[in-house]
Write a protein that holds these residues in place. Structure first.
Motif, short mmCIF file in Angstrom:
data_model
loop_
_atom_site.label_atom_id
_atom_site.label_comp_id
_atom_site.label_asym_id
_atom_site.label_seq_id
_atom_site.Cartn_x
_atom_site.Cartn_y
_atom_site.Cartn_z
N ASP A 28 0.83 -1.20 0.00
CA ASP A 28 0.00 0.00 0.00
C ASP A 28 0.86 1.26 0.00
O ASP A 28 0.58 2.22 -0.73
CB ASP A 28 -0.91 -0.01 1.23
CG ASP A 28 -2.28 0.55 0.93
OD1 ASP A 28 -2.69 0.50 -0.24
OD2 ASP A 28 -2.93 1.03 1.87
N GLN A 32 0.89 4.18 -2.84
CA GLN A 32 0.45 5.55 -2.58
C GLN A 32 1.57 6.58 -2.62
O GLN A 32 1.35 7.71 -3.04
CB GLN A 32 -0.24 5.62 -1.22
CG GLN A 32 -1.56 4.84 -1.18
CD GLN A 32 -2.28 4.98 0.14
OE1 GLN A 32 -1.67 5.31 1.16
NE2 GLN A 32 -3.57 4.75 0.14
N THR A 110 -6.40 -4.34 3.55
CA THR A 110 -6.40 -3.16 2.68
C THR A 110 -7.45 -2.15 3.13
O THR A 110 -7.17 -0.96 3.29
CB THR A 110 -6.65 -3.57 1.22
OG1 THR A 110 -5.59 -4.41 0.77
CG2 THR A 110 -6.75 -2.35 0.32
N TYR A 111 -8.67 -2.63 3.36
CA TYR A 111 -9.75 -1.71 3.72
C TYR A 111 -9.64 -1.25 5.17
O TYR A 111 -10.10 -0.15 5.51
CB TYR A 111 -11.11 -2.32 3.40
CG TYR A 111 -11.41 -2.20 1.92
CD1 TYR A 111 -11.93 -1.01 1.41
CD2 TYR A 111 -11.12 -3.23 1.04
CE1 TYR A 111 -12.16 -0.87 0.06
CE2 TYR A 111 -11.34 -3.10 -0.32
CZ TYR A 111 -11.87 -1.91 -0.80
OH TYR A 111 -12.08 -1.75 -2.15
N GLN A 113 -6.77 -0.46 6.50
CA GLN A 113 -5.83 0.65 6.34
C GLN A 113 -6.52 1.87 5.74
O GLN A 113 -6.29 3.01 6.18
CB GLN A 113 -4.66 0.23 5.47
CG GLN A 113 -3.74 -0.78 6.12
CD GLN A 113 -2.63 -1.21 5.20
OE1 GLN A 113 -1.95 -0.38 4.60
NE2 GLN A 113 -2.44 -2.51 5.05
N ARG A 114 -7.35 1.66 4.74
CA ARG A 114 -8.09 2.78 4.13
C ARG A 114 -8.96 3.48 5.17
O ARG A 114 -9.04 4.70 5.23
CB ARG A 114 -8.96 2.27 2.98
CG ARG A 114 -8.21 1.69 1.81
CD ARG A 114 -7.54 2.79 1.00
NE ARG A 114 -6.99 2.25 -0.23
CZ ARG A 114 -5.73 1.85 -0.38
NH1 ARG A 114 -4.91 1.91 0.64
NH2 ARG A 114 -5.30 1.40 -1.54
N HIS A 115 -9.64 2.68 6.00
CA HIS A 115 -10.51 3.25 7.02
C HIS A 115 -9.69 4.04 8.04
O HIS A 115 -10.09 5.13 8.46
CB HIS A 115 -11.31 2.15 7.72
CG HIS A 115 -12.26 2.66 8.75
ND1 HIS A 115 -13.40 3.37 8.43
CD2 HIS A 115 -12.22 2.59 10.11
CE1 HIS A 115 -14.03 3.71 9.54
NE2 HIS A 115 -13.35 3.25 10.57
N GLN A 117 -6.86 5.54 7.53
CA GLN A 117 -6.43 6.78 6.89
C GLN A 117 -7.55 7.82 6.93
O GLN A 117 -7.31 9.00 7.21
CB GLN A 117 -6.02 6.53 5.44
CG GLN A 117 -4.67 5.84 5.30
CD GLN A 117 -4.32 5.60 3.85
OE1 GLN A 117 -5.09 5.00 3.11
NE2 GLN A 117 -3.17 6.08 3.43
N LEU A 118 -8.77 7.38 6.65
CA LEU A 118 -9.91 8.29 6.68
C LEU A 118 -10.12 8.83 8.09
O LEU A 118 -10.34 10.04 8.28
CB LEU A 118 -11.16 7.58 6.18
CG LEU A 118 -12.47 8.38 6.25
CD1 LEU A 118 -12.37 9.66 5.43
CD2 LEU A 118 -13.64 7.52 5.79
N LEU A 180 -6.18 9.92 -1.88
CA LEU A 180 -6.77 8.60 -1.93
C LEU A 180 -8.19 8.73 -2.45
O LEU A 180 -9.02 9.44 -1.86
CB LEU A 180 -6.78 7.96 -0.54
CG LEU A 180 -7.49 6.61 -0.40
CD1 LEU A 180 -6.82 5.57 -1.28
CD2 LEU A 180 -7.49 6.15 1.05
N ARG A 182 -11.59 6.86 -3.14
CA ARG A 182 -12.29 5.63 -2.77
C ARG A 182 -13.66 5.59 -3.41
O ARG A 182 -14.35 6.61 -3.49
CB ARG A 182 -12.48 5.58 -1.25
CG ARG A 182 -11.48 4.75 -0.53
CD ARG A 182 -11.75 4.72 0.95
NE ARG A 182 -12.90 3.92 1.29
CZ ARG A 182 -13.15 3.49 2.54
NH1 ARG A 182 -12.34 3.80 3.52
NH2 ARG A 182 -14.19 2.76 2.79
N ASP A 184 -17.01 3.24 -2.74
CA ASP A 184 -17.71 2.16 -2.05
C ASP A 184 -19.12 2.11 -2.62
O ASP A 184 -19.90 3.06 -2.46
CB ASP A 184 -17.77 2.43 -0.53
CG ASP A 184 -16.39 2.51 0.10
OD1 ASP A 184 -15.50 1.79 -0.37
OD2 ASP A 184 -16.22 3.30 1.03
#
Length: 201
Positions: A28, A32, A110-111, A113-115, A117-118, A180, A182, A184
């Motif tokens: 990741d 990025q 992965t998700y 980590q995305r969460h 970051q948000l 980033l 996203r 969903d």
């Protein structure tokens, strides 16, 4: 000269090679922020250089990453993720229990980590004393769609995102920062909330 772009669907071997939380995090970061060394990754992740070196070699063994040609030395190698899209869950990977398990590890990490970051962005924005928050777009909407309508909307959004990525991918400058993006978009089951079909407002 533009670098070659390869769109890839991960086979079972590559998927299993990626299916480790730290490898997903390394992958990741390379996606990025661009090329890194084992030392820079160790600092970012709070890991030892030996650990990041080991996981970089494991990722490279499945061609998930590659050494940056002409950069670094024998002791300090730079690694990058090849340019292009990567599909994780494929019909092949979902045919076996081990493939499904590997897919779940990669997607979950992965998700997660995305969460995170948000959540860090929201927290930093709320704590900031700046007069204007950084540019961002956070939106959630609900829609009622048929399968055909879903495919139409999904394709249109994907075209917009793909066009923007191609146009601005190599942009440099003092005011340029990584974003980033996203998407969903998935069906929700009203029965999970105790409602019957047709009761969703």
């Amino acid at each position: 000269m533009a670098r070659e772009e390869v769109n890839r669907s991960l086979d079972a071997g590559a998927l299993k090679g990626l299916a480790h939380p730290l490898r997903v995090r390394i992958y990741d970061i390379l996606s990025q922020y661009g090329a890194q060394t084992a030392s820079s990754l160790a600092e970012l992740l709070g890991e030892s250089t030996g650990s990041t070196s080991y996981h970089l070699r494991a990722l490279a063994a499945h061609d998930l990453i590659r050494e940056v040609a002409g950069r670094g030395t024998g002791r300090e190698r730079w690694w990058e993720r090849p340019r292009g899209s990567v599909t994780i869950s494929t019909p092949e990977s979902m045919r076996t229990p081990s493939g499904r398990a590997a897919s779940q590890i990669v997607l979950t990490e992965t998700y997660r980590q995305r969460h995170e970051q948000l959540m860090r962005f929201i927290d930093a924005t709320m704590r900031s004393r700046a007069d204007e928050p950084p540019a961002a777009e956070l939106a959630t909407v609900n829609a009622r769609l048929t399968q055909a309508q879903f495919e139409e909307v999904s394709s249109a959004i994907s075209d917009i995102i793909g066009s923007a990525v191609q146009k601005y991918r190599d942009q440099q400058g003092d005011d340029v920062r990584p974003y980033l993006i996203r998407l969903d978009m998935f069906p929700i089951d009203s029965r999970a909330l105790g409602a019957t079909d047709g009761e969703v407002e």
